[in-house]
Scaffold this active site. Structure first.
Site, PDB file in Angstrom:
ATOM      1  N   GLU A 291     -18.345 -33.288   2.847  1.00 20.85           N
ATOM      2  CA  GLU A 291     -17.512 -33.156   1.654  1.00 20.85           C
ATOM      3  C   GLU A 291     -17.214 -31.693   1.333  1.00 20.85           C
ATOM      4  O   GLU A 291     -18.118 -30.857   1.248  1.00 20.85           O
ATOM      5  CB  GLU A 291     -18.208 -33.818   0.465  1.00 20.85           C
ATOM      6  CG  GLU A 291     -17.523 -33.634  -0.864  1.00 20.85           C
ATOM      7  CD  GLU A 291     -16.128 -34.247  -0.895  1.00 20.85           C
ATOM      8  OE1 GLU A 291     -15.227 -33.601  -1.462  1.00 20.85           O
ATOM      9  OE2 GLU A 291     -15.944 -35.351  -0.353  1.00 20.85           O
TER      10      GLU A 291
ATOM     11  N   THR B  20      -9.977 -36.460  -0.066  1.00 20.50           N
ATOM     12  CA  THR B  20     -10.923 -37.156   0.804  1.00 20.50           C
ATOM     13  C   THR B  20     -10.293 -38.381   1.449  1.00 20.50           C
ATOM     14  O   THR B  20     -10.452 -38.626   2.648  1.00 20.50           O
ATOM     15  CB  THR B  20     -12.176 -37.570   0.015  1.00 20.50           C
ATOM     16  OG1 THR B  20     -12.931 -36.402  -0.323  1.00 20.50           O
ATOM     17  CG2 THR B  20     -13.061 -38.504   0.823  1.00 20.50           C
TER      18      THR B  20
ATOM     19  N   HIS C 159     -19.581 -31.564  -3.706  1.00 19.44           N
ATOM     20  CA  HIS C 159     -18.308 -31.902  -4.353  1.00 19.44           C
ATOM     21  C   HIS C 159     -18.176 -31.098  -5.641  1.00 19.44           C
ATOM     22  O   HIS C 159     -19.163 -30.850  -6.338  1.00 19.44           O
ATOM     23  CB  HIS C 159     -18.265 -33.403  -4.657  1.00 19.44           C
ATOM     24  CG  HIS C 159     -16.900 -33.928  -5.020  1.00 19.44           C
ATOM     25  ND1 HIS C 159     -16.254 -33.584  -6.192  1.00 19.44           N
ATOM     26  CD2 HIS C 159     -16.060 -34.767  -4.358  1.00 19.44           C
ATOM     27  CE1 HIS C 159     -15.080 -34.194  -6.234  1.00 19.44           C
ATOM     28  NE2 HIS C 159     -14.932 -34.914  -5.144  1.00 19.44           N
TER      29      HIS C 159
ATOM     30  N   ASP D 206     -13.797 -32.351   5.211  1.00 25.61           N
ATOM     31  CA  ASP D 206     -12.647 -33.199   4.878  1.00 25.61           C
ATOM     32  C   ASP D 206     -11.480 -32.431   4.261  1.00 25.61           C
ATOM     33  O   ASP D 206     -10.318 -32.720   4.530  1.00 25.61           O
ATOM     34  CB  ASP D 206     -13.066 -34.356   3.979  1.00 25.61           C
ATOM     35  CG  ASP D 206     -13.546 -33.917   2.602  1.00 25.61           C
ATOM     36  OD1 ASP D 206     -14.038 -32.774   2.467  1.00 25.61           O
ATOM     37  OD2 ASP D 206     -13.461 -34.721   1.655  1.00 25.61           O
TER      38      ASP D 206
END
EC number: 2.7.8.-
Length: 646
Positions: A255, A300, A416, A475
């Protein structure tokens, strides 16, 4: 204000509202939106572009009379202010602007509460000062208002002036940025030249056009795309073709990971020591340092979509949310039909996020291990979901029970935005840029790195490592342009538009059983992963519609398109209408010989991919190598730990 002359007329209230909204919008351009404004002409456009639509909308209320005319004017102004502020908050989080398509993703907001709240700023009251003043007058100082009707014969004059100003604005815009409305994919250009309000109208028109496209699509549209993509196919590298046939395939989604972290030290400590080792070329992993994300507003979900379909995401919104019911020829389904793979996705969030529980069925994914398969007790959760170390440990236990060959996709969450971490989980100090987002990113990236190392070691212990292809990738970017000042402190260099493009490297690592590792400097993007995996599995790709090319093919295409129409090649990058050298990021004044060819290819790629999605063209494809997926076959059961959250 006792005399009639000093009262506020309806027209004066109209002008005040228009002026204050225009000023607030201009404020947002410089404080919240990163639009790359330069020169007198662009600044003039910024002052001009909010006025036309705001004045046109509010002038309608000049037809009314009495107090209700003031109230209608106030409500209209408030709604425009709300639209502006909604864009401000959205931009802080996504570095993009609201579209009608993104409204389909509003259900995601509840799951992102902490991240969204971090997007509010102390100075946000500026956007509502005028609203509060007007409301105070309308409620408590009505005697200040001159409720006489505005002369209706002058209203068309006001409207005509607003329309004329819009066309003047458009003329300036076309002079500074030719073919603005016909060729650009970048919302920032549109907002810079047209303003957020006109952009909303433009987006509404485009949304209607796209919805009509599916109804009008035909098999001929598919044929055009197939003819285009077949010309681009490359031959597989015989040294790699089929070497991973019926091997397990594990895809690990990091992430918000950006490769500027590789070999980066903060306070004398490596941020990502394990990934540094995998990137050295001395391990069994092959590292692609020039691998870029190609996501748009879907972030994402776009990365998932692109890597499993070799298609680009949409220019507005998320393909997962907007095109989840389309027909697809996805990587999991092809692996199943050709070599009997069972596929799964593992993710420490709930299955409805990004519409995953629906779109995965159309991809032919057999099982979805969502949050209900993990212990979601408060101690195990941070930010948006399950902590990565716990997620990886439990996921490895599930994988140990799977029958080979399987295709398993693990999606991490801890790294994140807004990059918060429990103190007990932090093993490196934050950086000291003074920006909470950038400083926190260092800690969460280290935690992700440690979690990944534990997982790889777990695979070895469980006997899954040697017989598996293992892919690792970032990502999308984690640090947006809103944090360029802090990034300059962290990296010790100026973050120019060209440098920010470099920072969109998210990395790709792949371990192939029986093959040694190394460093591969080919320029590539997420769209290239699907053809690479199919060739490694020994699957002939000539009948599959894909926009990417095999990373190991000698004919691999090193032009990497971005969703906004910019692109990068091995020699130069095209950013915001300018060309920069990859060697030093300096502006190139002499156009490279292959520039026009590459630019047309990028535009054609994005256009054709959009046509596939908007027309749902796979429904027309009678592929001899593929049987259409029946989504009704798939059902994602609630896991055994559904009640673990406390």
């Amino acid at each position: 204000m006792s005399s009639q002359k000093k009262k506020i007329s309806l027209f004066a209230f109209f002008l005040l509202t228009v002026i204050t909204i225009t000023l607030k919008t201009y404020f947002s351009y410089y404080v919240d939106f990163s639009l790359g404004v330069k020169g007198l002409v662009q600044n003039l456009i910024l002052l001009m572009n909010p006025y036309s639509l705001v004045a046109l909308v509010l002038s309608v209320f000049l037809f009314f009379k009495g107090k209700k005319a003031f109230w209608f004017m106030f409500i209209g102004g408030f709604l425009l202010t709300f639209l502006l502020y909604a864009n401000v908050v959205y931009f802080r989080f996504f570095s993009d602007f609201l579209t009608f398509s993104t409204l389909n993703q509003v259900g995601n907001v509840e799951s992102m509460g902490g991240a969204v709240s971090a997007s509010f700023k102390w100075y946000d009251f500026v956007y509502f000062i005028d609203t509060l003043v007007y409301l105070f007058i309308l409620i408590f100082k009505t005697k200040w208002l001159d409720t006489k009707a505005f002369s209706k014969k002058f209203v068309p004059v006001v409207m005509a002036a607003s329309v004329a100003l819009f066309f003047l604005n458009l003329a300036f815009a076309e002079t500074d940025r030719p073919e603005l409305l016909t060729r650009t994919f970048d919302h920032k250009y549109l907002v810079k030249y047209l303003g957020p309000y006109n952009f909303t109208v433009y987006d509404g028109v485009k949304t209607i056009e796209n919805n009509q496209q599916k109804a009008l699509a035909s098999e001929d549209d598919l044929t055009k795309v197939l003819n285009y993509t077949k010309q681009r196919q490359t031959e597989p590298n015989p040294e790699y073709y089929g070497v991973a046939k019926k091997k397990n395939i594990i895809k690990i989604h990091l992430e918000s990971f950006q490769t500027f972290l590789i070999n980066k030290k903060v306070n004398g400590k490596e941020v990502t020591p394990f990934l540094n080792k995998l990137s050295s070329g001395k391990e069994q992993f092959t590292y692609f340092p020039n691998f870029f994300h190609q996501t748009g507003q879907g972030k994402t979900s776009d990365s998932e979509f692109t890597m499993d379909n070799s298609l680009y995401g949409l220019p507005q919104g998320s393909a997962f949310s907007l095109k989840g019911d389309n027909t697809y020829q996805s990587l999991p389904a092809i692996l199943d039909q050709k070599q009997g793979y069972k596929s799964d996705v593992m993710h420490g969030d709930y299955k409805t996020f990004w519409n995953r529980d629906q779109v995965y069925k159309h991809f032919g994914i057999d099982k979805f291990y969502d949050a209900t398969y993990y212990d979601m007790s408060d101690k195990n959760v941070v930010n948006l979901g399950l902590k990565d170390k716990i997620f990886f440990k439990d996921s490895a236990n599930y994988q140990a029970k799977m029958k080979s060959p399987f295709y398993s996709h693990l999606i991490t969450l801890t790294n994140h935005y807004p990059f918060t971490l429990d103190e007990k989980d932090a093993t490196i100090e934050k950086s000291n840029t003074g920006d909470a987002t950038v400083d926190g990113y260092i800690q969460t990236a280290r935690y992700l790195d440690e979690a990944l190392e534990e997982y790889i070691n777990d695979l070895k212990k469980k006997g899954l490592y040697d017989n598996s292809v293992i892919m690792i990738y970032g990502d999308h970017y984690g640090i947006s342009e809103n944090h360029n000042n802090a990034m300059e402190k962290l990296l010790g260099e100026k973050i120019t538009p060209a440098k920010f493009t470099d920072l969109n490297r998210t990395g790709f690592w792949i371990k192939i059983p029986g093959k040694s590792g190394g460093i591969n400097n080919e320029y590539a993007g997420q769209v290239d992963v699907m053809p690479t995996i199919l060739h490694l599995a020994g699957i002939d790709t000539k009948n599959y519609l894909m926009f990417g090319t095999d990373l190991f093919s000698k004919g691999h295409n090193q032009v990497v398109p971005f969703r906004n129409g910019d692109f990068i090649t091995k020699d130069y990058k095209y950013v915001n209408g300018k060309i920069y050298s990859n060697k030093n990021n300096e502006l190139i004044t002499t156009q490279p010989a292959d520039f026009e060819k590459n630019k047309k290819q990028v535009e054609k790629d994005l256009e054709m991919s959009d046509n596939v999605l908007n027309g749902d063209l796979f429904r027309f494809y009678k592929n001899p190598d593929f049987k259409k997926v029946n989504p009704s076959k798939y059902k994602y059961e609630t896991g055994p730990k559904a009640n673990s959250k406390k």
